[in-house]
Design an enzyme around this catalytic site. Structure first.
Site, mmCIF file in Angstrom:
data_model
loop_
_atom_site.group_PDB
_atom_site.id
_atom_site.type_symbol
_atom_site.label_atom_id
_atom_site.label_comp_id
_atom_site.label_asym_id
_atom_site.label_seq_id
_atom_site.Cartn_x
_atom_site.Cartn_y
_atom_site.Cartn_z
ATOM 1 N N CYS A 850 -5.521 13.812 1.067
ATOM 2 C CA CYS A 850 -6.169 12.702 1.769
ATOM 3 C C CYS A 850 -5.040 11.895 2.385
ATOM 4 O O CYS A 850 -4.240 12.440 3.130
ATOM 5 C CB CYS A 850 -7.061 11.885 0.831
ATOM 6 S SG CYS A 850 -6.336 11.486 -0.777
ATOM 7 N N ALA A 852 -3.016 9.343 0.282
ATOM 8 C CA ALA A 852 -2.037 9.322 -0.806
ATOM 9 C C ALA A 852 -2.059 10.605 -1.624
ATOM 10 O O ALA A 852 -1.124 10.885 -2.366
ATOM 11 C CB ALA A 852 -2.301 8.133 -1.717
ATOM 12 N N ARG A 856 -9.379 10.493 -3.032
ATOM 13 C CA ARG A 856 -10.380 11.430 -2.543
ATOM 14 C C ARG A 856 -10.037 12.865 -2.926
ATOM 15 O O ARG A 856 -10.928 13.690 -3.153
ATOM 16 C CB ARG A 856 -10.507 11.282 -1.024
ATOM 17 C CG ARG A 856 -11.176 9.992 -0.621
ATOM 18 C CD ARG A 856 -11.050 9.728 0.873
ATOM 19 N NE ARG A 856 -9.831 8.997 1.196
ATOM 20 C CZ ARG A 856 -9.540 8.540 2.401
ATOM 21 N NH1 ARG A 856 -10.388 8.761 3.395
ATOM 22 N NH2 ARG A 856 -8.434 7.876 2.628
#
Length: 923
Positions: A850, A852, A856
């Site tokens: 995602c 970082a 997600r």
């Protein structure tokens, strides 16, 4: 006529230029006589002066309170708003008054009937009342919604919050799902009617109570079932649990303002204790925490926020929103100034007496901050008082009860049933501690000697007083800096108060020794949190009223840092070891516990973790009693427990306790100077033991990525992943080198390139039918297919040195906001199924990222793992999956809303038959 004739006739000659003046003054005198004299021709000078004085010096202001009672206050016409506020607080005998304010509208209507926030006003303490009054009515309301009800020391303050939130729910300002609405309503019933009694509470006993919007008979049945679970809770207990569940709602304490974003889409900007929240269609899509915002401004109809620059950015981010009017823009700006000051600063900024020449607004918040209010409450003796609780409004089904207004604005109803002594009229908790909703039983993991949790589940119903979990409240610093607060002066209470422990021993460095002896139930009365595994010092997270911890000198307070327990230094200890030390003291011969504490050592648990600090409180669930549903197979049992956790809110407590990073694993490579610029976020680092090591990169072997392997018991399946951050412009070549070396053929992307004006990922692929050349690699785009919120691409990755080519499938999910969750769980589940289909027959890892590479990314891994477990007829325990992921990459599933979303999606996938045991695994 000559002058001589005039003198002979007795008249004096008047020059013509004087004649006009004479006639005008004569006319004025005549009008004045007619206006003032009347038939008798008298004029009462003193009476007129007294009437003038009354008109000048007297002003009436009617205040409508949260229980719908009213009171009219008389004040000097020149009085400022603070005078009226003080009169209201004194009338209510309100101690923790800084959370409240008086609201009025420009058109004189009630606040509930005014959807347009432009005409809403808060009484300004610094301005005269006569310049702010419209219809003569003010409405007493909560202005600053406390982040955790445990911060409120007074029962009466919590009751006022309870009335406000109940009003917010009934008026539709606080929206909540039906299951949560029924749960919260059941606490209202417990507060007003007391314990459930079959002989008194027959069928339809809730039909006359107005509890939730759109109330139906099915909802009333559900509320009645939940009401049975709260047996033994007094009104104060039920109201506390009401607030405890309400604080977790997305719309809790949100002051909404209509706006449009840069694409002209209608949105709502909400001002809260944590920062500025963006809603679209009543769904939270973004959060800008106060720690992220460095400047707030407005110009005409435009409102601006400037965000703090990230380590990977070389530019400032300025976001603009279009408001409806200039007044809308200024109202939002003022609300942000007030909320930031109240919740983030130790004390309000003082306005300079020398005002420079400026056309900008000089508005500042001048009241006390939350920090000052909490500190004052800690050292103030509790006031034992009696007050009357206001019952819910009755729905009209024939004859309704007639309200009776009593003295001081309190409301009661004509009795229609026998009144139990604890129904409405109670003494404050200065004389007794509240019975916590989690009940008595086996100690919880973060107890300090008084909180416990017991759940006995029979079939599909929970039968226990323990319906609400223990919530470890997060202690945050309210200052704008990130330093912890340490005080060397400790105010001692009056020694005439009763105590259960000796006076404290003051040590060096501001430390205090406190000796506690347990009460007759063996409780000390406080909770602790923190430890090496949680990367926090040991802090007092809650103190129960009227317990040994509450009555000691000095009183143990939330936020106090525990340095030693019985002379043993607890710095560097795991949380579980600290709890065991406290239990051992309780079980010893004397039972005495000696704490060495640093008073008021407020600590920001999220300091240095900027992304996490803007999330809502964590939310999670784990089954504590896997044996409780005897007679069901393991998968059905786990789904039943998951459903109970979703309905009751039990998903929260243990998720907060789970370590974000495994304390036994280090990430030293990411801290090396040559590798720091390769990290998108400075606090998201890969463990050294599971990190991906590049073999053929000229920039070194480091990339911010970890191998994550999830085994499906009983099936022989291991889903392999590489969880990584979204590539930076400087790490695109390393990213594709990693894909090449790992043998991966599937890349899953769970973000868009830019979200809310901020870069979340660099475009690391070429446009359709174009080729991207990278050092020793080429990447050619051969297909691109857009399906609603999915984008599927096909690439050919070629190694220039060896000529080897590989087909790469690229799957992008575009409907996930940066700091929210998808609005459609089914859509995300469908995407996960497409990912599963694409990895069929793969043994190489799928690359998932995602922004970082933790939030997600972790949700997708958990969702896919859960679907595989269902097909293998294995139980699904989400917390165990999160723990397994975090042992391989830190902070997987970053926040509470993400965890709640995926748990709901897992449960719905099971109940709707989207995933079910395959025939070969069915028994």
């Amino acid at each position: 006529m000559t002058s001589e004739e005039c003198r002979w006739s007795g008249r004096e000659v008047v020059p013509r230029r004087w004649l006009t003046r004479f006639r005008f003054s004569e006319m004025i005198e005549s009008v004045s006589r007619r206006a003032l004299s009347g038939s008798s021709g008298s004029y009462h000078v003193r009476g007129a002066e007294l009437a003038r004085d009354r008109r000048l010096k007297s002003l009436s202001a009617t205040v409508v309170f949260l229980d719908d009672t009213q009171h009219t206050f008389q004040l000097d016409k020149r009085a400022k708003g603070q005078v009226l506020l003080d009169m209201v607080y004194q009338h209510l005998e309100l101690i923790e008054k800084d959370y409240f304010g008086l609201q009025y509208t420009d058109n004189g209507a009630t606040p509930s009937a005014c959807p347009n926030p432009d005409i809403m006003r808060w009484l300004d303490p610094a301005k005269p009342v006569k310049k702010q009054i419209r219809s003569g009515q003010f409405f007493f309301r909560v202005k600053f919604y406390v982040s955790d009800p445990s911060k409120l020391q007074e029962e009466y303050t919590r009751y006022q919050f309870y009335l406000q939130i109940r009003r917010d729910i009934l008026q539709g300002r606080l929206q909540l799902p039906p299951s949560t609405a029924c749960l919260i309503a059941s606490y209202t019933v417990q507060s007003e009617l007391g314990d459930y009694h079959p002989e008194e509470h027959g069928p339809g006993y809730l039909s006359r109570l107005q509890l939730i919007p759109g109330q139906t008979e099915d909802m009333e049945k559900k509320i009645a079932e939940l009401h049975k679970l709260h047996k033994g809770q007094l009104p104060a207990d039920a109201e506390y649990n009401f607030l405890d569940h309400a604080k977790r709602l997305d719309m809790y304490g949100v002051e909404l303002h209509k706006a449009r974003d840069s694409t002209n889409k209608e949105i709502q900007l909400g001002v809260t204790s944590i920062g500025l929240v963006v809603f679209q269609n009543n769904i939270r899509i973004n959060v800008f925490s106060w720690s992220k915002i460095v400047k707030i401004s407005f110009k005409r109809k435009q409102f601006f926020i400037q965000l703090r620059r990230e380590q990977s950015e070389n530019y400032d981010t300025l976001l603009g929103f279009n408001m409806q009017t200039y007044r809308s823009s200024k109202n939002l700006w003022k609300a942000c100034v007030e909320h930031h000051t109240f919740f983030r600063l130790h004390s309000p900024k003082m306005r300079s007496r020398r005002f420079p020449l400026t056309l900008s607004s000089r508005f500042t918040y001048s009241g006390r901050t939350e920090f000052q209010t909490v500190e004052d409450g800690k050292h103030r003796a509790r006031v034992e008082r009696t007050f009357i609780r206001s019952p819910s409004k009755r729905l009209v089904h024939g004859v309704t009860s007639v309200p009776i207004v009593e003295d001081k604005g309190k409301l009661s109803l004509q009795p229609g049933r026998p009144v139990r002594p604890y129904d409405n009229k109670v003494q404050s908790l200065g004389s007794r501690e509240p019975r916590q909703a989690w009940g008595e039983g086996n100690p919880s993991d973060d107890e300090g000697g008084f909180l416990s949790l017991r759940e006995e589940i029979t079939g599909t119903h929970m039968q226990s007083g323990a319906f609400s979990p223990l919530l470890g409240s997060r202690v945050l610093s309210y200052a704008d800096d990130d330093t912890a607060i340490e005080r060397n002066i400790y105010d001692l209470p009056d020694y005439s108060e009763p105590t259960s422990s000796p006076a404290p021993q003051i040590l060096e460095d501001g430390l205090v020794n406190i000796r506690l002896t347990p009460d007759e139930q063996g409780r000390f009365g406080f909770n602790v949190k923190g430890g090496l595994d949680l990367e926090m010092p040991i802090l007092v997270s809650r103190v129960a009223p009227n317990t040994p911890a509450d009555r000691c000198y000095p009183k143990l307070n939330e936020g106090d840092q525990v340095v030693c327990i019985n002379g043993i230094d607890v710095n560097g200890m795991l949380h579980e070891h600290v709890v065991n030390l406290i239990r051992q003291s309780r079980d010893s011969g004397t039972g005495e516990l000696t704490l060495t504490v640093r008073p008021n050592a407020l600590y920001n648990a999220l300091a240095g973790n900027d992304e996490a600090s803007e999330e809502e409180p964590p939310y999670r669930y784990v089954p504590d009693v896997p044996h409780a549903t005897v007679g069901l197979d393991a998968l059905a049992q786990s789904m039943l427990l998951l459903a109970d956790g979703l309905a009751s809110g039990a998903l929260i407590a243990q998720y907060e306790q789970l370590y974000r990073k495994n304390p036994e694993l280090v990430a030293l490579e990411s801290k090396k100077p040559e590798n720091q610029n390769k990290n998108r976020y400075r606090d998201i680092s890969p463990y050294d033991v599971t990190r991906v090591i590049l073999m053929g990169s000229i920039n070194g072997d480091y990339i911010n990525a970890n191998y994550v392997n999830m085994e499906i018991p009983g099936s022989g399946i291991i889903n392999r992943y590489i969880a990584t951050q979204g590539p930076l412009s400087s790490t695109v070549a390393d990213f594709w080198q990693m894909v090449l070396e790992a043998g991966s053929t599937l890349v899953v992307m769970l973000t868009t390139l830019v979200e809310r004006g901020r870069a979340k990922c660099h475009q690391y692929w070429p446009a359709f039918n174009e080729t991207l050349t990278l050092r020793n690699l080429t990447l050619t785009s051969t297909a691109e297919n857009i399906e609603d919120t999915f984008v599927f691409r096909e690439f050919i990755l070629r190694d220039i040195n060896t000529g080897e080519e590989r087909d790469i499938t690229h799957m992008q999910y575009c409907a996930w906001p940066d700091h929210g969750v998808p609005s459609d769980w089914r859509q995300f589940t469908t995407f996960t199924e497409r990912v599963r289909a694409a990895r069929t027959g793969m043994v190489e890892p799928a690359v998932v990222h995602c922004s970082a590479g933790i939030g997600r990314t972790g949700v997708l891994v958990l969702m896919e793992t859960a679907l595989c477990l269902m097909e293998a007829n294995q139980p699904v325990y989400p917390l165990d999956i999160v723990r397994s992921m975090r042992d391989q990459r830190a902070m997987m599933i970053q926040n509470a809303s993400q965890y709640r979303f995926v748990c709901e999606a897992v449960h719905k996938a099971y109940t709707e038959g989207i995933a079910k045991p395959l025939p070969e695994f069915s028994r």
